[in-house]
Design a protein around this motif. Structure first.
Motif, mmCIF file in Angstrom:
data_model
loop_
_atom_site.group_PDB
_atom_site.id
_atom_site.type_symbol
_atom_site.label_atom_id
_atom_site.label_comp_id
_atom_site.label_asym_id
_atom_site.label_seq_id
_atom_site.Cartn_x
_atom_site.Cartn_y
_atom_site.Cartn_z
ATOM 1 N N ALA A 295 0.484 11.847 -10.264
ATOM 2 C CA ALA A 295 -0.539 12.648 -10.494
ATOM 3 C C ALA A 295 -1.978 11.743 -10.468
ATOM 4 O O ALA A 295 -2.955 12.166 -9.970
ATOM 5 C CB ALA A 295 -0.508 13.082 -11.995
ATOM 6 N N ILE A 296 -1.957 10.570 -10.880
ATOM 7 C CA ILE A 296 -3.039 9.507 -10.519
ATOM 8 C C ILE A 296 -3.388 9.405 -9.138
ATOM 9 O O ILE A 296 -4.532 9.473 -8.537
ATOM 10 C CB ILE A 296 -2.819 8.345 -11.137
ATOM 11 C CG1 ILE A 296 -2.713 8.115 -12.828
ATOM 12 C CG2 ILE A 296 -3.707 7.225 -10.514
ATOM 13 C CD1 ILE A 296 -2.207 6.810 -13.307
ATOM 14 N N ASP A 297 -2.404 9.424 -8.223
ATOM 15 C CA ASP A 297 -2.575 9.235 -6.883
ATOM 16 C C ASP A 297 -3.322 10.672 -6.602
ATOM 17 O O ASP A 297 -4.261 10.577 -5.676
ATOM 18 C CB ASP A 297 -1.327 9.169 -6.056
ATOM 19 C CG ASP A 297 -0.667 7.816 -5.805
ATOM 20 O OD1 ASP A 297 -1.643 6.852 -6.075
ATOM 21 O OD2 ASP A 297 0.387 7.439 -5.803
ATOM 22 N N GLN A 298 -2.780 11.781 -6.760
ATOM 23 C CA GLN A 298 -3.482 13.079 -6.381
ATOM 24 C C GLN A 298 -5.122 13.032 -7.005
ATOM 25 O O GLN A 298 -5.959 13.510 -6.046
ATOM 26 C CB GLN A 298 -2.836 14.046 -7.052
ATOM 27 C CG GLN A 298 -1.479 14.540 -6.478
ATOM 28 C CD GLN A 298 -0.794 15.310 -7.158
ATOM 29 O OE1 GLN A 298 -0.934 15.839 -8.310
ATOM 30 N NE2 GLN A 298 0.578 15.992 -6.643
ATOM 31 N N ILE A 299 -5.531 12.554 -8.097
ATOM 32 C CA ILE A 299 -6.757 12.583 -8.726
ATOM 33 C C ILE A 299 -7.599 11.446 -7.723
ATOM 34 O O ILE A 299 -8.790 11.874 -7.158
ATOM 35 C CB ILE A 299 -6.764 12.029 -10.014
ATOM 36 C CG1 ILE A 299 -6.268 13.156 -10.982
ATOM 37 C CG2 ILE A 299 -8.406 11.676 -10.567
ATOM 38 C CD1 ILE A 299 -7.061 14.320 -11.224
ATOM 39 N N LEU A 300 -7.195 10.354 -7.403
ATOM 40 C CA LEU A 300 -7.880 9.517 -6.759
ATOM 41 C C LEU A 300 -8.064 10.094 -5.196
ATOM 42 O O LEU A 300 -9.349 9.785 -4.696
ATOM 43 C CB LEU A 300 -6.865 8.004 -6.759
ATOM 44 C CG LEU A 300 -6.770 7.369 -7.775
ATOM 45 C CD1 LEU A 300 -5.691 6.068 -7.692
ATOM 46 C CD2 LEU A 300 -8.011 6.980 -8.324
ATOM 47 N N ASP A 301 -7.035 10.758 -4.586
ATOM 48 C CA ASP A 301 -7.232 11.459 -3.475
ATOM 49 C C ASP A 301 -8.308 12.332 -3.482
ATOM 50 O O ASP A 301 -9.134 12.400 -2.604
ATOM 51 C CB ASP A 301 -5.917 12.079 -2.867
ATOM 52 C CG ASP A 301 -5.197 11.104 -2.502
ATOM 53 O OD1 ASP A 301 -5.267 9.787 -2.237
ATOM 54 O OD2 ASP A 301 -3.552 11.302 -2.229
ATOM 55 N N THR A 302 -8.386 13.291 -4.458
ATOM 56 C CA THR A 302 -9.310 14.295 -4.543
ATOM 57 C C THR A 302 -10.810 13.777 -4.761
ATOM 58 O O THR A 302 -11.610 14.353 -4.191
ATOM 59 C CB THR A 302 -8.921 15.197 -5.853
ATOM 60 O OG1 THR A 302 -7.638 15.766 -5.616
ATOM 61 C CG2 THR A 302 -9.959 16.275 -5.991
ATOM 62 N N TRP A 303 -10.807 12.697 -5.542
ATOM 63 C CA TRP A 303 -12.111 12.181 -5.514
ATOM 64 C C TRP A 303 -12.718 11.183 -4.622
ATOM 65 O O TRP A 303 -13.716 10.261 -4.829
ATOM 66 C CB TRP A 303 -12.305 11.531 -6.988
ATOM 67 C CG TRP A 303 -12.271 12.576 -8.100
ATOM 68 C CD1 TRP A 303 -11.021 13.200 -8.750
ATOM 69 C CD2 TRP A 303 -13.324 13.605 -8.476
ATOM 70 N NE1 TRP A 303 -11.228 14.072 -9.477
ATOM 71 C CE2 TRP A 303 -12.652 14.611 -9.370
ATOM 72 C CE3 TRP A 303 -14.675 13.774 -7.983
ATOM 73 C CZ2 TRP A 303 -13.414 15.661 -10.037
ATOM 74 C CZ3 TRP A 303 -15.558 14.606 -8.875
ATOM 75 C CH2 TRP A 303 -14.765 15.695 -9.588
ATOM 76 N N GLY A 304 -11.649 10.732 -3.794
ATOM 77 C CA GLY A 304 -11.982 9.750 -2.517
ATOM 78 C C GLY A 304 -12.094 8.567 -3.114
ATOM 79 O O GLY A 304 -12.786 7.369 -2.750
ATOM 80 N N GLU A 305 -11.403 7.993 -4.160
ATOM 81 C CA GLU A 305 -11.267 6.562 -4.878
ATOM 82 C C GLU A 305 -10.522 5.887 -3.773
ATOM 83 O O GLU A 305 -9.131 6.248 -3.788
ATOM 84 C CB GLU A 305 -10.937 6.703 -6.227
ATOM 85 C CG GLU A 305 -11.182 5.591 -6.984
ATOM 86 C CD GLU A 305 -12.391 4.847 -7.151
ATOM 87 O OE1 GLU A 305 -12.669 3.725 -7.219
ATOM 88 O OE2 GLU A 305 -13.767 5.595 -7.100
ATOM 89 N N ALA A 306 -10.834 4.605 -3.654
ATOM 90 C CA ALA A 306 -9.927 3.729 -3.181
ATOM 91 C C ALA A 306 -8.831 3.230 -4.259
ATOM 92 O O ALA A 306 -9.018 3.157 -5.445
ATOM 93 C CB ALA A 306 -10.523 2.241 -2.724
ATOM 94 N N LYS A 307 -7.582 3.156 -3.973
ATOM 95 C CA LYS A 307 -6.469 2.802 -4.737
ATOM 96 C C LYS A 307 -6.214 1.310 -4.719
ATOM 97 O O LYS A 307 -5.851 0.691 -3.555
ATOM 98 C CB LYS A 307 -5.187 3.620 -3.975
ATOM 99 C CG LYS A 307 -5.245 5.061 -4.250
ATOM 100 C CD LYS A 307 -3.982 5.606 -3.732
ATOM 101 C CE LYS A 307 -4.196 7.102 -3.376
ATOM 102 N NZ LYS A 307 -3.303 8.054 -2.798
ATOM 103 N N SER A 308 -6.198 0.851 -5.873
ATOM 104 C CA SER A 308 -5.740 -0.502 -6.189
ATOM 105 C C SER A 308 -4.331 -0.580 -6.352
ATOM 106 O O SER A 308 -3.769 -0.281 -7.404
ATOM 107 C CB SER A 308 -6.398 -1.257 -7.398
ATOM 108 O OG SER A 308 -5.989 -2.436 -7.605
ATOM 109 N N VAL A 309 -3.204 -1.089 -5.287
ATOM 110 C CA VAL A 309 -2.095 -1.084 -5.543
ATOM 111 C C VAL A 309 -1.634 -2.133 -6.713
ATOM 112 O O VAL A 309 -0.776 -1.446 -7.390
ATOM 113 C CB VAL A 309 -1.235 -1.476 -4.133
ATOM 114 C CG1 VAL A 309 0.056 -1.637 -4.303
ATOM 115 C CG2 VAL A 309 -1.714 -0.642 -3.037
ATOM 116 N N SER A 310 -2.161 -3.037 -6.978
ATOM 117 C CA SER A 310 -1.969 -3.897 -8.121
ATOM 118 C C SER A 310 -2.233 -3.195 -9.561
ATOM 119 O O SER A 310 -1.680 -3.387 -10.347
ATOM 120 C CB SER A 310 -2.659 -5.313 -8.013
ATOM 121 O OG SER A 310 -4.075 -5.002 -8.001
#
Length: 172
Positions: A49-64
């Motif tokens: 669900a976090i991944d989906q929000i980050l994708d929706t808002w165009g936020e870069a994902k910090s793997v760590s």
């Protein structure tokens, strides 16, 4: 474990006239969401669900540190569309997990109303003679037969609320 998104969500105004204080559930306090074994069975759904929000808002994902990336989105945009929520279901329980971090310093309530679980949050902030109030209300209906008297809730130290609704076993 089979996961289904069959839980339905409807919203209602935060100030519900039929709020019954005696129907409030205690909220157990736990450790960090991604480190406390209590949350282990729902972590993957919440991460998705976090991944989906980050994708929706165009936020870069910090793997760590996925939570930091998500919190960055919430700082910029407090709309309900950016509030992470996840559902899971197995043979014994339905679970709902939602982020209430922005309301931890305010008032978060979980209660049972008839066949629904209601989660409400409210927080007031004052800065430089300016007062703001944020609030939300979420209602959850669970499919099938649920033991509403045994519903429980817990919150992680980083503000992730988990609600567990035990299923009533079906006769064979």
């Amino acid at each position: 474990m089979e996961n289904k998104n069959t839980t339905t969500l409807t919203e209602q105004k935060p100030e519900s006239p039929n709020c019954k204080e005696d129907s409030l559930l205690p909220i157990a306090e736990k450790g960090l969401f991604f480190h406390d074994s209590f949350f282990e069975d729902i972590q993957k759904q919440f991460e998705t669900a976090i991944d989906q929000i980050l994708d929706t808002w165009g936020e870069a994902k910090s793997v760590s540190d996925l939570m930091s990336s998500y919190r960055h989105v919430r700082e910029r945009n407090l709309q309900q569309e950016s509030q992470v929520m996840a559902f899971s279901e197995d043979d014994q329980n339905h679970k709902v997990v939602l982020d209430v971090h922005d309301f931890k310093n305010g008032d978060v309530k979980v209660r049972v109303e008839e066949n629904q679980v209601v989660v409400e949050g409210r927080v007031e902030k004052e800065e430089d003679d300016f007062k703001s109030t944020k609030s939300f209300c979420r209602r959850f209906n669970f499919p099938g037969k649920v033991n509403m008297e045994a519903v429980s809730s817990a919150v992680s130290s980083d503000g992730v609320l988990t609600i567990t609704a035990p299923k009533i076993p079906q006769a064979a």
